[in-house]
Design a protein around this motif. Sequence first.
Motif, short mmCIF file in Angstrom:
data_model
loop_
_atom_site.label_atom_id
_atom_site.label_comp_id
_atom_site.label_asym_id
_atom_site.label_seq_id
_atom_site.Cartn_x
_atom_site.Cartn_y
_atom_site.Cartn_z
N LEU A 6 -19.06 1.62 -6.84
CA LEU A 6 -18.84 0.19 -7.05
C LEU A 6 -19.94 -0.42 -7.91
CD1 LEU A 6 -17.55 -0.80 -3.50
CD2 LEU A 6 -16.24 -0.22 -5.55
N GLY A 7 -21.16 0.11 -7.79
CA GLY A 7 -22.23 -0.35 -8.67
C GLY A 7 -21.96 0.00 -10.11
N THR A 8 -21.49 1.22 -10.35
CA THR A 8 -21.15 1.63 -11.71
C THR A 8 -19.99 0.80 -12.26
OG1 THR A 8 -21.89 3.90 -11.25
CG2 THR A 8 -20.44 3.58 -13.14
N LEU A 9 -18.98 0.57 -11.42
CA LEU A 9 -17.84 -0.24 -11.86
C LEU A 9 -18.28 -1.64 -12.25
CD1 LEU A 9 -14.77 -0.47 -12.23
CD2 LEU A 9 -14.60 -1.10 -9.81
N GLN A 10 -19.23 -2.19 -11.50
CA GLN A 10 -19.72 -3.54 -11.78
C GLN A 10 -20.38 -3.63 -13.15
OE1 GLN A 10 -19.12 -5.98 -9.54
NE2 GLN A 10 -19.94 -7.55 -10.89
N THR A 11 -20.97 -2.52 -13.63
CA THR A 11 -21.62 -2.57 -14.95
C THR A 11 -20.60 -2.80 -16.06
OG1 THR A 11 -21.50 -0.14 -15.26
CG2 THR A 11 -23.48 -1.04 -14.20
N GLY A 12 -19.35 -2.38 -15.85
CA GLY A 12 -18.32 -2.67 -16.85
C GLY A 12 -18.10 -4.16 -17.00
N ASN A 13 -18.08 -4.87 -15.87
CA ASN A 13 -17.96 -6.32 -15.87
C ASN A 13 -19.16 -6.97 -16.55
OD1 ASN A 13 -17.35 -8.99 -15.25
ND2 ASN A 13 -18.10 -8.82 -13.16
N ILE A 14 -20.37 -6.48 -16.20
CA ILE A 14 -21.59 -7.06 -16.74
C ILE A 14 -21.68 -6.84 -18.25
CG2 ILE A 14 -24.12 -6.98 -16.68
CD1 ILE A 14 -23.81 -6.04 -13.73
N ALA A 15 -21.40 -5.59 -18.68
CA ALA A 15 -21.48 -5.28 -20.11
C ALA A 15 -20.47 -6.10 -20.90
CB ALA A 15 -21.23 -3.78 -20.32
N GLY A 16 -19.26 -6.26 -20.35
CA GLY A 16 -18.27 -7.08 -21.02
C GLY A 16 -18.68 -8.54 -21.12
N SER A 17 -19.29 -9.05 -20.05
CA SER A 17 -19.76 -10.45 -20.05
C SER A 17 -20.89 -10.67 -21.03
CB SER A 17 -20.21 -10.84 -18.64
OG SER A 17 -19.13 -10.75 -17.72
N LEU A 18 -21.72 -9.64 -21.25
CA LEU A 18 -22.83 -9.76 -22.20
C LEU A 18 -22.34 -9.75 -23.64
CD1 LEU A 18 -25.59 -7.47 -20.63
CD2 LEU A 18 -25.69 -9.95 -20.92
N ILE A 19 -21.41 -8.85 -23.94
CA ILE A 19 -20.97 -8.69 -25.32
C ILE A 19 -19.88 -9.69 -25.70
CG2 ILE A 19 -19.10 -7.02 -24.98
CD1 ILE A 19 -20.23 -5.47 -27.38
N GLY A 20 -19.18 -10.24 -24.69
CA GLY A 20 -18.08 -11.15 -24.96
C GLY A 20 -18.44 -12.36 -25.81
N PRO A 21 -19.49 -13.13 -25.44
CA PRO A 21 -19.84 -14.31 -26.26
C PRO A 21 -20.17 -13.95 -27.71
CG PRO A 21 -20.90 -14.43 -24.12
CD PRO A 21 -20.28 -13.06 -24.21
N LEU A 22 -20.82 -12.80 -27.93
CA LEU A 22 -21.13 -12.38 -29.30
C LEU A 22 -19.85 -12.09 -30.07
CD1 LEU A 22 -23.09 -11.45 -31.52
CD2 LEU A 22 -23.12 -9.20 -30.44
N VAL A 23 -18.93 -11.36 -29.45
CA VAL A 23 -17.65 -11.07 -30.10
C VAL A 23 -16.87 -12.35 -30.33
CG1 VAL A 23 -15.42 -9.89 -29.80
CG2 VAL A 23 -17.54 -8.75 -29.12
N GLY A 24 -16.92 -13.27 -29.34
CA GLY A 24 -16.22 -14.53 -29.49
C GLY A 24 -16.72 -15.35 -30.66
N GLY A 25 -18.04 -15.35 -30.87
CA GLY A 25 -18.60 -16.08 -32.00
C GLY A 25 -18.14 -15.52 -33.34
#
Length: 395
Positions: free
Chosen positions: A136-155
């Motif tokens: 579950l910790g590893t799975l959570q990193t997918g959420n975190i990584a997506g949240s980090l890169i999302g605003p950059l991709v959105g811009g």
Amino acid sequence: MTAWRRTLVILWCANFCAAAGMSQIIPFIPLYLAELGLHTERSIDHWASWVFSAQFVTSFMFQPVWGSLADRYGRKPMLLRAGFGMGVMTALMGLVGAPWQLLVLRLVNGVFSGFIAMAISLQASVTPAENAGRALGTLQTGNIAGSLIGPLVGGILAEWLGFRGCFFFTGAMLVLASLIVLLFVHEPKGTRRARAKARRSWKSLVGLWPVFLGSFMTQLAMMSIEPIVTIFTRSIYHGAHLTLAAGLVVATSGIANLVGTPTLGRVGDRVGQQRVLLLAFLGAACAFLPQALAHALWLLLIGRFLLGLFVGGMLPSLQALVRKLAPEDKQATAYGLNSSATFFGNLIGPLIGGQVAAMYGIRSVFYVTMALLLLNAAVIAANRRRLAPHGAEEV
């Protein structure tokens, strides 16, 4: 590769797509509202706060409902319901012609939400208990990584496709994540007996209240300062590239999450999730102290990194405790309640932070949040026997 590890890889990719898609539209909502006809800063601020919060309100209300249905009819159908529903609603946001229409769609989107929470529940159901924290910790990193890169991709996409195009792209990412699950994830089918047992009273979950409180407090701690951390950075940093410095402060906690979440999840599997949870709450509380005392950027960054590191320990520990303590036939319901507590923290955190900052100053927000985390650590310590593996019999 064992079945649970294969499922983990697939759900990690799906979570990354979902989190990146949703986080990339948040930063430009005020700009989109201006495009929809709002012209004064006051009206934009007013509508932006409502549009941002709307999804959390309905998400908080409906997560236990979807969790209960998942216990009866399976986690995968509920995961697909969330992914496809949110994908369609998000794409429709690119077609609106007035702010009220965007608000309504955000409310409806909250009804469908729960993709990541249901992915966690699905992963927990196929993972052996001794590997729950790690998985579950590893799975959570997918959420975190997506949240980090999302605003950059959105811009980047906003410059290329425009605001409306970003909503279409985000909807497509959510549909893609759902298709990945539909084609490649296989959930063991429950028996009729298990579904009949799922009708058992929700009273069997009352004993998990310290876990739900912990999830609420974790999000409250992160969100209480998140909306005003940029303003605080500006007050202590007077050098060049202020925007870059503010972005670094915001991103530092997320980067630390990527380190702390899988690492402390594995530690929890070895020494006990309740012990790691107590350590994480105490560490996160202490991490607010250098932030409150910061008069230089480097000290604020250290505090933010420590906060992200210890919050990374809270996330898998709380999820693993739900996996270990909830009755097997009520686990999806338990994850739904846990997700509801998380959304409530997302909703209440900014309100508390904003009110305290307005009344007593920004630095006071750090002290208030630190005190709340210490109180929650005391609750965990007082309930350590209930949260221990043998405490499952008491729930």
